[in-house]
Design an enzyme around this catalytic site. Structure first.
Site, mmCIF file in Angstrom:
data_model
loop_
_atom_site.group_PDB
_atom_site.id
_atom_site.type_symbol
_atom_site.label_atom_id
_atom_site.label_comp_id
_atom_site.label_asym_id
_atom_site.label_seq_id
_atom_site.Cartn_x
_atom_site.Cartn_y
_atom_site.Cartn_z
ATOM 1 C CG ASN A 29 130.967 -2.202 37.417
ATOM 2 O OD1 ASN A 29 131.627 -1.929 38.264
ATOM 3 N ND2 ASN A 29 130.215 -1.469 36.571
ATOM 4 C CB SER A 52 131.212 2.792 32.138
ATOM 5 O OG SER A 52 131.323 3.813 33.276
ATOM 6 C CD GLU A 53 128.964 2.390 37.799
ATOM 7 O OE1 GLU A 53 129.535 1.619 36.901
ATOM 8 O OE2 GLU A 53 129.491 2.966 38.666
ATOM 9 C CG ASN A 54 128.463 6.253 32.770
ATOM 10 O OD1 ASN A 54 129.374 5.346 32.972
ATOM 11 N ND2 ASN A 54 128.999 7.268 31.781
ATOM 12 C CB SER A 94 123.961 0.418 32.108
ATOM 13 O OG SER A 94 123.574 1.368 33.182
#
Lengths: 226, 235
Positions: A29, A52-54, A94
């Site tokens: 990340n 990607s944390e979305n 996520s």
């Protein structure tokens, strides 16, 4: 002798050094801002999946104009593509990946880091608070957390401190700090200086660092040329 | 005869009629991606006030939830990042708007927990930071965790790519984000879908949100504004 560099050169040097933290096979990340730049320098021989944390496991390159898909963005809200073999998920999933320590590495920006590994990177009292986004989760979620930032602030004051003055993002979460002057590891005793940039002396690094530095017996010069 | 067919709304105004003054609502989306554009516009038109809004962000100054802010319809915002919006800053500094900032993963999990009947859970995010103030800390295996509570809403507004008349939903790419958890956490969930189809037209194995969570659907054309168009140029 201290080295004068413009901002772009500093960012590139740091990003290139940070790339060396990434090993082939890693899930990584990259935080918003300078950490996102690290992706531009990833060695073609390394097979890496960027998260990607979305809700995207497998960020690809930036799209060409005709490829832009408004439903496909990274956590910095920039349009991206998905890499071959990517997977989409919801944001709870996520962060399950993150919190569950399934990521090998997170590279994030920092305002202050303390010698015990405390990190502050989300708010400055008296200024409007924008929010922490995913940073507070990510610092607890990766097997290794690397902070990349300028060694000193714009006034020339240290950002690597005995104790953070700004409100924390996470307590004791940082493993390694990379700046344009040095690379330091958080250890049981204090910060250990393991690499130093060309043109800097150990005394100069110590003078621009508030935290106590232990100098590694195997101190090396930062290798950031590719 | 009772049926599992959901209410198919024909106007966005009617679709948001369950939202009243002082309602707590969840609105899907990450930035401007995956927001139910037309349901938000209808909510602006309805002029309901004193809303508590749960959403990761609060739109931008002239689009998305920013429109609700501009119309002074929000009393309290629960989100993780609100830095894209000048009106937000003005209202917070003027004391007109209350804000509860929650780490993004904690927010997602609070919503997931709320929809799954879990009242609270422990997470490492935020331990030793300002957001830990007033929260229970408990140690498991030598590590500290914060107690965070689940979130539910009177009404959830979500957006999907496709929905069928049983309420089954499929999202598109990163427009999924918070939508599935919010669909489950709303007492009433209204889905704005780009394409409404008959039951059986969606592959049951590919459905992201099973229809049990959805009470009403409406088909809507999306503008899909882009916040940060980042492109590469052909060499």
């Amino acid at each position: 002798m201290a080295v004068e560099m413009d901002k772009a050169a500093v960012r590139e040097l740091i990003a290139r050094r940070a790339e060396k933290e990434i090993e082939s096979g890693y899930y990584v990340n990259l935080g918003i801002g300078m950490p996102t730049m690290v992706a531009n320098y990833i060695d073609n021989d390394k097979e890496v999946v960027l998260q990607s944390e979305n809700g995207l496991l497998g960020i690809g390159r930036s799209p060409y104009e005709e490829e832009v898909d408004p439903d496909l963005i990274n956590a910095g809200k920039e349009t991206v593509t998905a890499s071959i073999g990517a997977a989409y998920c919801d944001s709870a999933e996520s962060f399950a990946m993150i919190r569950g320590e399934h990521l090998d590495l997170a590279i994030l920006g920092g305002m202050e880091v303390a010698e015990n590994g405390d990190l502050a990177n989300w708010m400055i009292p008296g200024k409007m608070i924008k929010g922490m986004g995913g940073a507070m989760d990510i610092v607890h979620g990766s097997k290794k957390v690397v902070i990349i930032m300028d060694h000193v602030n714009k006034h020339g004051d240290p950002k690597i401190l005995k104790a953070c003055r700004l409100p924390l993002t996470g307590k004791g979460v940082v493993d390694r700090i990379i700046t344009e002057r040095a690379v330091m590891d958080v250890t049981e005793e204090s910060l250990k200086l393991i690499e130093i940039a060309e043109g800097w002396t150990v005394d100069e690094i110590k003078a621009s660092t508030e935290a106590d530095l232990i100098v590694s017996d195997e101190l090396m010069t930062i290798q950031s040329n590719t | 005869m009772e049926t599992n067919m959901k209410h198919i709304h024909t106007s966005f105004q009617e679709a948001v009629k369950d939202i009243n003054d002082h309602s707590t609502i969840m609105v899907g989306g990450f930035g401007l991606v995956g927001i139910p554009e037309n349901l938000i516009l209808a909510l602006v038109e309805s002029n309901v006030k004193h809303l508590t809004v749960i959403s990761n962000n609060c739109g931008v100054d002239d689009w998305g939830l920013g429109l609700l802010l501009e119309n002074k319809q929000i009393d309290k915002m629960i989100g993780s990042y609100v830095g894209e919006n000048k009106e937000f800053e003005r209202q917070v500094l003027a004391g007109e708007l209350e804000v509860e900032l929650t780490p993004q993963g904690t927010l997602a999990e609070r919503i997931r927990a709320g929809g799954a009947g879990i009242p609270a859970f422990y997470t490492p995010a935020g331990v030793g930071t300002p957001i830990a103030e007033g929260k229970e800390v408990r140690t498991f295996d030598g590590r500290d965790y914060l107690l965070e509570t689940g979130l539910t809403a009177d009404v959830s507004l979500v957006r999907a790519l496709k929905g069928d008349k049983h309420g089954n939903l499929i999202y598109n790419k990163t427009a999924r984000n918070f939508n599935p958890m919010m669909a489950a956490a709303g007492a009433v969930t209204i889905a704005e879908v780009e394409e409404l189809v008959e039951p059986g037209e969606l592959d049951a194995d590919q459905i992201h949100t099973p229809g049990i969570y959805v009470q009403g659907l409406i088909e809507g054309q999306q503008e899909k504004r882009i916040e940060r168009r980042t492109v590469r140029t052909h060499a």
